[in-house]
Design a protein around this motif. Structure first.
Motif, short mmCIF file in Angstrom:
data_model
loop_
_atom_site.label_atom_id
_atom_site.label_comp_id
_atom_site.label_asym_id
_atom_site.label_seq_id
_atom_site.Cartn_x
_atom_site.Cartn_y
_atom_site.Cartn_z
N ASP A 1 0.82 -1.21 0.00
CA ASP A 1 0.00 0.00 0.00
C ASP A 1 0.85 1.27 0.00
O ASP A 1 0.41 2.31 -0.47
CB ASP A 1 -0.92 0.03 1.22
N TYR A 2 2.07 1.17 0.50
CA TYR A 2 2.95 2.34 0.57
C TYR A 2 3.64 2.65 -0.77
O TYR A 2 4.10 3.77 -0.98
CB TYR A 2 4.05 2.14 1.63
N ILE A 3 3.69 1.66 -1.67
CA ILE A 3 4.48 1.83 -2.89
C ILE A 3 3.71 1.52 -4.18
O ILE A 3 4.28 1.66 -5.27
CB ILE A 3 5.74 0.95 -2.85
N ASN A 4 2.47 1.12 -4.08
CA ASN A 4 1.68 0.74 -5.26
C ASN A 4 1.66 1.87 -6.29
O ASN A 4 1.07 2.93 -6.06
CB ASN A 4 0.25 0.41 -4.82
N LYS B 1 7.97 6.65 -5.44
CA LYS B 1 8.20 7.56 -6.57
C LYS B 1 8.97 6.85 -7.68
O LYS B 1 8.73 7.07 -8.87
CB LYS B 1 8.94 8.80 -6.10
N GLU B 2 9.91 6.00 -7.30
CA GLU B 2 10.68 5.24 -8.30
C GLU B 2 9.76 4.37 -9.14
O GLU B 2 9.86 4.35 -10.38
CB GLU B 2 11.72 4.37 -7.60
N LEU B 3 8.87 3.65 -8.48
CA LEU B 3 7.97 2.75 -9.20
C LEU B 3 7.00 3.52 -10.09
O LEU B 3 6.64 3.06 -11.18
CB LEU B 3 7.20 1.87 -8.21
N THR B 4 6.58 4.69 -9.63
CA THR B 4 5.69 5.51 -10.44
C THR B 4 6.41 6.01 -11.69
O THR B 4 5.86 5.99 -12.80
CB THR B 4 5.17 6.71 -9.63
#
Length: 222
Positions: A38-41, A126-129
């Motif tokens: 949930d923190y990185i989705n 932010k990286e994953l986004t």
């Protein structure tokens, strides 16, 4: 994938839009297992922040109390309960922080040629986004890529072991079905499979194709 880490056997190198889904799935499975997804989705705009729990103070259970020694009676018991809860929450926070650190290490090792676009970013979410916006294929591109790969796999039957080919074909077929591609609806996959198998076992292929045609004719007559 190990329950408490990302081992080498689960490592998928991000090569482009063609394997984005596979790459992000490894991260998602681990993150969900560690309760940090949930923190990185990257598909969610408003995400919760992981913050350490606030340490309780004597003043929360007894007015004007500044030190534990000033607590009396039930106030001391209540404070001890708050302390125990804080220790539990703090451990959860530490475990999640460790999981995120493990994910960060995994991303750095597997992001491949896309490292440059996240080099200046330290926040995993932010990286994953950033990576999603750059690499994740559009619906049209995804459908086109899977369709091409599906038919390419069918042509590989004579160039590899049959068992290996069947496994690869089934994986690609499942991807195509998940996208509800017209090419794999109904009996089409079975026909594709039998025609492909004709290259290595003509008799088997012919028998089953004839059987399918006979069944189709019988249904039409009925």
């Amino acid at each position: 994938m190990a329950a408490d880490g990302l081992d080498a056997s689960s490592r998928v190198i991000l090569k482009g839009s063609g394997n984005w889904d596979m790459w992000i799935s490894v991260i998602r499975k681990f993150a969900k297992n560690q309760q940090v997804w949930d923190y990185i989705n990257p598909d969610v705009v408003q995400k919760p922040s992981l913050t350490p729990p606030v340490e309780p103070t004597p003043g929360q259970v007894q007015e004007n109390a500044a030190e534990i020694q000033q607590l009396q009676g039930d106030s001391l018991s209540k404070f001890q309960i708050l302390e125990a809860r804080h220790r539990s929450q703090l451990q959860i926070y530490k475990d999640k922080t460790k999981a995120l650190a493990t994910l960060q290490e995994y991303i750095v090792k597997t992001v491949g040629r896309y490292y440059d676009i996240i080099a200046k970013e330290d926040d995993i979410a932010k990286e994953l986004t950033i990576l999603k916006n750059r690499v994740k294929p559009t619906d049209w591109a995804r459908e086109s890529e899977v369709t091409d790969r599906y038919y390419a796999t069918l042509k590989e039957v004579s160039r590899t072991k049959v068992e290996t080919w069947i496994s690869k074909w089934q994986v690609t077929l499942n991807e195509a079905k998940n996208l509800d591609l017209p090419d794999v609806r109904g009996l089409r996959p079975t026909r594709h499979f039998l025609k492909a198998v004709n290259a290595v076992d003509p008799t088997f292929s012919k028998v089953w194709i004839n059987q399918m045609e006979a069944n189709a004719l019988s249904h039409e007559k009925s």
